[in-house]
Motif scaffolding. Structure first.
Motif, mmCIF file in Angstrom:
data_model
loop_
_atom_site.group_PDB
_atom_site.id
_atom_site.type_symbol
_atom_site.label_atom_id
_atom_site.label_comp_id
_atom_site.label_asym_id
_atom_site.label_seq_id
_atom_site.Cartn_x
_atom_site.Cartn_y
_atom_site.Cartn_z
ATOM 1 N N LEU A 42 0.861 -1.361 -0.043
ATOM 2 C CA LEU A 42 -0.043 0.077 -0.148
ATOM 3 C C LEU A 42 0.791 1.158 -0.054
ATOM 4 O O LEU A 42 1.504 1.518 0.986
ATOM 5 C CB LEU A 42 -0.938 0.089 1.330
ATOM 6 N N LYS A 65 -1.156 34.064 13.549
ATOM 7 C CA LYS A 65 -2.637 34.233 14.022
ATOM 8 C C LYS A 65 -2.869 34.968 15.046
ATOM 9 O O LYS A 65 -3.768 36.014 14.950
ATOM 10 C CB LYS A 65 -3.335 32.650 14.059
ATOM 11 N N SER A 112 0.958 5.030 -0.229
ATOM 12 C CA SER A 112 0.312 6.341 -0.474
ATOM 13 C C SER A 112 1.149 7.433 -1.367
ATOM 14 O O SER A 112 2.315 7.539 -1.029
ATOM 15 C CB SER A 112 -0.007 6.833 0.883
ATOM 16 N N PHE A 113 0.409 8.163 -2.129
ATOM 17 C CA PHE A 113 1.042 8.877 -3.118
ATOM 18 C C PHE A 113 0.323 10.193 -3.620
ATOM 19 O O PHE A 113 -1.011 10.144 -3.743
ATOM 20 C CB PHE A 113 1.646 8.285 -4.308
ATOM 21 N N LEU A 130 -8.179 15.678 22.457
ATOM 22 C CA LEU A 130 -9.163 15.295 23.555
ATOM 23 C C LEU A 130 -8.213 14.491 24.852
ATOM 24 O O LEU A 130 -8.004 13.517 24.914
ATOM 25 C CB LEU A 130 -9.832 14.148 23.134
ATOM 26 N N LYS A 131 -7.739 15.760 25.767
ATOM 27 C CA LYS A 131 -7.081 15.002 27.084
ATOM 28 C C LYS A 131 -7.742 14.083 27.378
ATOM 29 O O LYS A 131 -8.808 14.175 27.989
ATOM 30 C CB LYS A 131 -7.072 16.465 27.993
ATOM 31 N N HIS A 132 -6.949 13.084 27.781
ATOM 32 C CA HIS A 132 -7.482 11.813 28.598
ATOM 33 C C HIS A 132 -7.250 11.996 30.058
ATOM 34 O O HIS A 132 -6.590 13.042 30.544
ATOM 35 C CB HIS A 132 -6.785 10.720 28.267
ATOM 36 N N LEU A 139 -1.882 38.777 13.662
ATOM 37 C CA LEU A 139 -2.895 39.429 12.977
ATOM 38 C C LEU A 139 -4.293 39.570 13.404
ATOM 39 O O LEU A 139 -4.869 40.445 13.380
ATOM 40 C CB LEU A 139 -3.333 38.505 11.648
ATOM 41 N N ASN A 140 -4.618 38.660 14.386
ATOM 42 C CA ASN A 140 -5.802 38.828 15.138
ATOM 43 C C ASN A 140 -5.970 40.140 16.131
ATOM 44 O O ASN A 140 -6.949 40.803 16.104
ATOM 45 C CB ASN A 140 -6.431 37.642 15.742
ATOM 46 N N SER A 146 -6.164 43.180 13.966
ATOM 47 C CA SER A 146 -7.040 43.070 13.379
ATOM 48 C C SER A 146 -8.332 43.930 14.325
ATOM 49 O O SER A 146 -9.381 44.629 14.065
ATOM 50 C CB SER A 146 -7.646 41.981 12.724
ATOM 51 N N ASP A 147 -8.176 43.369 15.693
ATOM 52 C CA ASP A 147 -9.307 43.780 16.575
ATOM 53 C C ASP A 147 -8.649 45.011 17.522
ATOM 54 O O ASP A 147 -9.088 45.441 18.524
ATOM 55 C CB ASP A 147 -9.304 42.483 17.699
ATOM 56 N N GLU A 182 -5.219 25.602 22.728
ATOM 57 C CA GLU A 182 -6.486 25.476 22.067
ATOM 58 C C GLU A 182 -6.645 24.506 21.112
ATOM 59 O O GLU A 182 -7.493 23.448 21.049
ATOM 60 C CB GLU A 182 -7.378 26.789 21.790
ATOM 61 N N ASP A 183 -5.753 24.337 20.163
ATOM 62 C CA ASP A 183 -5.262 23.524 19.069
ATOM 63 C C ASP A 183 -5.110 22.110 19.482
ATOM 64 O O ASP A 183 -5.689 21.035 19.196
ATOM 65 C CB ASP A 183 -4.310 23.823 18.109
ATOM 66 N N VAL A 200 -5.920 20.830 22.694
ATOM 67 C CA VAL A 200 -7.102 20.431 23.117
ATOM 68 C C VAL A 200 -8.128 19.927 22.101
ATOM 69 O O VAL A 200 -8.531 18.797 22.434
ATOM 70 C CB VAL A 200 -7.907 21.441 24.029
ATOM 71 N N ALA A 201 -8.085 20.552 21.396
ATOM 72 C CA ALA A 201 -9.012 20.188 20.078
ATOM 73 C C ALA A 201 -8.559 18.914 19.269
ATOM 74 O O ALA A 201 -9.476 17.962 19.021
ATOM 75 C CB ALA A 201 -9.417 21.365 19.175
#
Lengths: 467, 467
Positions: free
Chosen positions: B182, B424, B184-185, B465-467, B427-428, B431-432, B458-459, B461-462
């Motif tokens: 297999l 990010k 992948s390419f 999914l901390k165990h 820039l945010n 912007s704000d 935050e990234d 955690v998302a």
């Protein structure tokens, strides 16, 4: 476009037969070539999944061609995931907090047969079986076929060729190998493969376990699932690594070892499967791949559709639904009255590819969710909260699953972006103890909505550099 | 590993010749087959970029093999981007706020020749030219070659075959076409292509424009760049869509139209290029592609390295540097003392692939940054702030560009994740209106650091999914 146009469709699977039906309804001269025998008169399983998840995007296409009632008769509603733990305890985790939102188990063969029957009712639709496409000359708009019985080869031409010949598409191979234009292409294999097994009906023909659910035995690095069939059986699928972990497809080579593995991890399922060992060694082990490519069309001559253009892994239950939605979306572009096929194909791909790319990525995410996260405490907290939102505020909230599965009027990409932002918002607030589950539900809904909008807005700024 | 092992290297380009040198230094019996003639005695351009950006990751590999001083003599420092606007006004945008951080323009041919000379000093390294690899039998660990002159074909075997035969790798094709495992390419083409042009030296052999910068004429949907050569010339590259926009490669077919296009968008460059029209119609237009694949190895028999494993677009100036870093990373795994090649290859790919995937994605991002964002007000504000951070707090901040280019001891993936989070965050906040550029710089640095950590967390955690 002139209705007298001759359209050649390669492949009479689910997508090809629906496309033939729809283009037949629109008045085109449609000829379909399929490499397999007619599944209505031959018993073929072809090593592909026996039953499939059918949901709202697929149903929208059935409504378009007017057969939604006939399809409904083939459906078994599945209201949620029935989660089986190691001890055999079960929990029903609903797919939605709204009662009318559920998915269905449907037989691939029965649905395909219905679509072929409906297509054939149109005089301007002709079906040919046992004719395998070997290659497509997309510059001449001709396809080379071989007859399964006589082995004779012949060339067919048409005004337009649409290939719906699945993940191993012959036309896509012609695009790739010709090097006559820049063809972006990817095939990505999971390290896991799958094998189909079965739970047979009970002696009186009933279901041996709960009928109206998609059963999941999630074990973090592998899983078993089961979907019901109309005859009382369940089609069971084992998803397992080819060569990693203590138990894998490469080392499950003896009867004893297979029984040991199932006894250890799927005890309650094993009790329902006295036929396990036979199934295990008779049925093939197959790989799981994602295919993306672009462009889907060559000028106004040829177009890829369905799995031929975008094969995905099965974990979101959207493979068939996405292919049916291709036809809905293609039909919408035909309605726009463009004057040539090249424009139609371009507009269709521009509208559609972002969405099929999204469902491909979502399907891989859901593999991890199904085999592992469903057992995770924080994931369950999130799902419980979302179910409560959907139940109590049915017009104000839809989970990612619901956006993807039950909201057929928004695209997969929009569903993915919003759904992922919601997930991120809820998981982060749960992780930071910013959501009190004893609080008023409306307060928590507003918190989640605000955090979701903030995430979407921040992503927008970072991606687009506001001008 | 036994030093007596026979290693066959396919391709004596930049990666292959460095690998031959390093494995020669380590005592292996190394045989290299290259399809082109020896570039030290033949004038070949081979349609590939004439000069390249050379920076710290590449230099780390040169230090490993002990030739950093010799390489330095071939380098022309480029301290920043010289941005040319429509009117011909220029702004120098430094690559870093730290003075010792700059990239270099280097001749592909001179560097490759140096590496071949150094490799050949080792008795245990043998080079063969004009031998084209047609395919690799990875199960038998043999390669089929054809002699360019005699056209005779012959098979070579070895204990291990390493293919460094570039983006069109013959061995990678053998992996793909064999279907024996297999594989992948992906190949992804940009809708833009490129064409090399030149600014010749002035009459006295000097540079017609500022020497120590990478010149950019960014025009949002296309761009021109120029890198200096030691002889006083610049190699100029036009990046332009094949078929979209008012001017594109497909419709720039007459002398008049080419001059009109350059006069309108690159007026000041045109003045330096009286040879433009000849260059334009003599030089090829080439596509820009990204190649990813996996696995890179077949058992302990064969391994892909450099562009053969991960071809990237040129916009981060990291193609050569990444291939050189492959050798550094491979060498590190050899130092770990594993007992068999399969383990070495597995560990190497596990360590390395996440980083080459990251630089592939970063390189595509940078295309958009170079042609468009450099002209964007908020992007410039961000860069100015980052330059000030790097200058005033040299040990406390590195921009994404600096993390990727000047921080050779962290991987590309880590550089990407941290760099994107910083972008990010800034820039945010811009912007704000959450950053006051008149505020104390230290205050703004702390704000950016805090916002970056929040985004990374935050990234995490998302995703996990901390165990």
């Amino acid at each position: 476009m002139h209705k007298q146009q001759n359209i050649l469709i390669i492949g009479a699977g689910l997508c090809g037969s629906l496309l033939a039906l729809r283009l037949g309804q629109r008045g085109y001269n449609v000829t379909v070539y399929e490499m397999r025998p007619d599944l209505r008169t031959n018993d073929i399983s072809a090593g592909r999944s026996i039953n499939l998840a059918f949901s709202d995007r697929g149903n929208k296409a059935m409504t378009l061609v007017g057969i939604e009632d006939k399809v409904k008769e083939l459906c078994i509603p599945m209201n949620g995931r029935m989660l089986h733990d190691l001890e055999g305890n079960t929990t029903l985790a609903p797919y939605s907090g709204r009662e009318h939102e559920y998915i269905n188990s449907i037989s691939r063969g029965q649905l395909n047969a219905l679509l072929l029957d409906e297509a054939e009712k149109h005089k301007n639709v002709t079906l040919h079986f046992n004719k395998k496409c070997k290659s497509v000359d997309f510059e001449k708009t001709t396809a080379l076929f071989q007859d399964y019985h006589s082995k004779n080869e012949f060339v067919e031409d048409a005004d337009v060729i649409i290939a719906t010949d699945g993940a191993g598409s012959a036309m896509r191979k012609s695009y790739f190998l010709s090097k006559k234009f820049l063809f972006s292409f990817s095939q990505d294999w999971l390290t896991h493969g799958y094998k189909e097994l079965s739970i047979l009906p009970s002696e009186n023909g009933g279901y041996k376990t709960y009928k109206n659910a998609l059963h999941i035995w999630g074990r973090d690095s592998f899983m078993l699932i089961a979907l019901p069939n109309l005859d009382g059986s369940f089609t069971v699928t084992l998803f397992l690594s080819f060569d990693e972990g203590e138990y894998n497809f490469n080392n499950l080579t003896s009867k004893e070892r297979v029984l040991e593995f199932f006894g250890k991890y799927f005890k309650d399922a094993l009790e329902l499967m006295p036929n396990l060992v036979d199934d295990f060694f008779e049925n093939p082990t197959s790989p799981l791949g994602t295919v993306k490519c672009s462009p889907w069309h060559y000028k106004g001559n040829t177009l890829l559709m369905g799995d031929a253009a975008h094969a995905i892994v099965p974990f979101y239950g959207q493979g068939m639904n996405a292919s049916f939605e291709d036809v809905t979306e293609f039909d919408k572009v035909l309605d726009e009255g463009h004057q040539d096929w090249e424009t139609i194909f371009k507009v269709y791909e521009k509208n559609r590819k972002k969405d099929t790319d999204a469902i491909a990525d979502l399907a891989i995410d859901n593999f991890h969710e199904m085999k592992g996260h469903v057992n995770n405490a924080m994931f369950r907290e999130k799902r419980n909260l979302e179910m409560a939102f959907e139940k109590q505020f049915p017009n104000e909230y839809s989970s990612k699953y619901s956006l993807v599965t039950f909201n057929e009027d928004i695209g997969y990409r929009e569903a993915m972006l919003r759904g992922r932002a919601q997930d991120k918002a809820i998981l982060n607030m749960l992780s930071d103890n910013e959501l009190d589950l004893n609080d008023d539900l409306k307060i928590n809904l507003e918190k989640v909505k605000a955090a979701t909008e903030a995430i979407l807005d921040e992503d927008r700024v970072a991606k687009n550099l506001k001008h």
